[in-house]
Every structure is written in structure tokens, then in C-alpha cells.
Design an enzyme around this catalytic site. Sequence first.
Site, mmCIF file in Angstrom:
data_model
loop_
_atom_site.group_PDB
_atom_site.id
_atom_site.type_symbol
_atom_site.label_atom_id
_atom_site.label_comp_id
_atom_site.label_asym_id
_atom_site.label_seq_id
_atom_site.Cartn_x
_atom_site.Cartn_y
_atom_site.Cartn_z
ATOM 1 N N ASN A 14 85.688 -55.474 -26.365
ATOM 2 C CA ASN A 14 85.957 -55.353 -24.826
ATOM 3 C C ASN A 14 87.495 -55.767 -24.798
ATOM 4 O O ASN A 14 88.005 -55.221 -23.652
ATOM 5 C CB ASN A 14 85.017 -56.191 -24.094
ATOM 6 C CG ASN A 14 83.894 -55.411 -23.744
ATOM 7 O OD1 ASN A 14 83.785 -54.453 -23.024
ATOM 8 N ND2 ASN A 14 82.699 -55.618 -24.509
ATOM 9 N N ARG A 66 79.737 -82.190 -24.828
ATOM 10 C CA ARG A 66 80.012 -80.949 -23.925
ATOM 11 C C ARG A 66 81.144 -81.057 -22.888
ATOM 12 O O ARG A 66 81.748 -80.393 -22.429
ATOM 13 C CB ARG A 66 78.991 -80.525 -23.399
ATOM 14 C CG ARG A 66 78.398 -79.159 -22.831
ATOM 15 C CD ARG A 66 78.696 -78.284 -24.295
ATOM 16 N NE ARG A 66 78.827 -76.867 -23.929
ATOM 17 C CZ ARG A 66 78.947 -75.916 -24.941
ATOM 18 N NH1 ARG A 66 78.767 -76.242 -26.189
ATOM 19 N NH2 ARG A 66 78.887 -74.745 -24.466
ATOM 20 N N HIS A 110 78.194 -57.912 -18.841
ATOM 21 C CA HIS A 110 76.961 -58.013 -19.393
ATOM 22 C C HIS A 110 76.446 -56.827 -19.779
ATOM 23 O O HIS A 110 76.474 -55.603 -19.035
ATOM 24 C CB HIS A 110 76.130 -58.672 -18.402
ATOM 25 C CG HIS A 110 74.632 -59.010 -18.773
ATOM 26 N ND1 HIS A 110 74.572 -60.015 -19.732
ATOM 27 C CD2 HIS A 110 73.544 -58.479 -18.961
ATOM 28 C CE1 HIS A 110 73.091 -60.176 -20.235
ATOM 29 N NE2 HIS A 110 72.680 -59.291 -19.597
ATOM 30 N N GLN A 179 79.796 -46.150 -23.889
ATOM 31 C CA GLN A 179 79.692 -45.247 -22.484
ATOM 32 C C GLN A 179 79.668 -46.232 -21.161
ATOM 33 O O GLN A 179 80.057 -45.250 -20.299
ATOM 34 C CB GLN A 179 78.153 -44.529 -22.439
ATOM 35 C CG GLN A 179 78.366 -43.320 -24.008
ATOM 36 C CD GLN A 179 77.192 -42.588 -23.839
ATOM 37 O OE1 GLN A 179 76.017 -43.044 -22.759
ATOM 38 N NE2 GLN A 179 76.802 -41.872 -24.979
ATOM 39 N N GLU A 181 80.638 -50.219 -21.073
ATOM 40 C CA GLU A 181 81.338 -51.678 -21.068
ATOM 41 C C GLU A 181 82.989 -51.308 -21.288
ATOM 42 O O GLU A 181 83.847 -51.953 -20.379
ATOM 43 C CB GLU A 181 81.150 -52.573 -22.194
ATOM 44 C CG GLU A 181 79.467 -52.971 -22.314
ATOM 45 C CD GLU A 181 79.521 -54.132 -23.211
ATOM 46 O OE1 GLU A 181 80.217 -54.912 -23.766
ATOM 47 O OE2 GLU A 181 78.434 -53.868 -23.807
#
Length: 200
Positions: A14, A66, A110, A179, A181
Site C-alpha cells: 500500500n 506500552r 482495512h 482491485q 486497496e
Amino acid sequence: MLKVAVLVSGGGTNLQAIMDAIDNKTIRNAEIAGVISNNAGAYALERARAKGIEARCVSPKQYDNRELFNKALLEETQKLNPDLIVLAGFLVAIPPAMVEAFPYRIINIHPSLIPSFCGKGFYGLKVHEAALARGVKVTGATVHFVDEGTDTGKIILQKPVMVEEGDTPEILQRRVMEQAEWIILPKAIDMIANGELKLG
Ligand code: GAR
């Protein structure tokens, strides 16, 4: 020029689609300010560096807890001074402080048609495994704004993709990328960079 920070975790296809779209002017008036990965081995980092784009790793492994990681992630992102943060296969929960610092300035891709196959535990290949297990005939991808929930933010763009006989999760993942993302993520960035989308 819209300054874009791209956050990644893995292969970076991406990210590649975004870089290509900037090169071929499918995305107008935007540039990548930098790429951040939570994973030092992410091929996405190499893709960025090959383009001369600043790329760094901020890994939870470098921090005792974290909270410290979340703080570092926010600081490293802020250093890039971005107008927009794009989660391009970034498989880490976005800290609430980051959402607060960049309201309607963070978007995510997503690999399903939200609200199907999304939320906690649905990421990467798992999404396509779940879609095939449920037997859906149509899936797709969604670009949405990031809020404090997981995949709950306002939807920007969606594109459907057909499931085909004999699909494996890997085959379906590839078709959804090709097709959907790699088309709708650059499109959403272009729309934001050119004032074609209401932010908020
Ligand atoms: C993409 O399919 C993206 O939609 C997905 O991870 C993959 C990353 O691939 N993201 C999520 O599942 C987020 N919940 P890439 O590194 O080749 O772009």
C-alpha cells in the site's frame, strides 16, 4: 502540499501504491514526509528508503512498556510534522493520545467492507480467512478515519471485490489489494490533499 506520514508494519504494497500514485500524479499536491514502522524487518522500510524517503522503526521491543512505546510513536510521528497520517497496513493499535492530537487527520485501509470482518483480531490474512469461512460472495476494502475504536471511524471510501471459486486467503488478499486497496487508499489521500473531502 499535504505532508503525509505513512505508518507501516509489513510488506508495504500500500505504501508502494501511494508512492507510485504521487509519481504518476494520481495523487496531486501531496508528499510523503516520512515512513514509520513498528517492525524493523518490514520490507516497507526498504521500499521507502529506495525512494529516498526518511524511514525509521519505532518498535515496542525498544521500550519497557506500552505507555513508553505509545509516547515514542507519537513523538516520532509529530517530528515529521504531518498534515495527514496514513495507516498503510499498520498493525498496532493507535494510542488515544495520537487520535486526540490528530483528529480527522488519521486514515486507515482495512481489507474488508466494514462493518464486516473488522475490529479487534481482524487484520491482514485473518480478515480473508474469516470472509472465506463465512462464505461471503463479495468482500472488498474500506478507507476510514481513525477514531478511538478499532475500525469504527467514519467511512471515506469502499470498493467491492468478488470472491471466486477456489480462493485461498492468499489469493483473495491479493485480489482485494489489486482491485480495491491500491486504488481507494491513494484516491482518499488525493481527495484530502485537494479539499474534496469534509474533514470531520
Ligand atoms: C493490507 O491488506 C491492509 O489492508 C491490511 O494489512 C495489509 C498490509 O499489506 N491492514 C489491516 O488489516 C488493518 N487492520 P501491505 O503492507 O502490503 O500494504
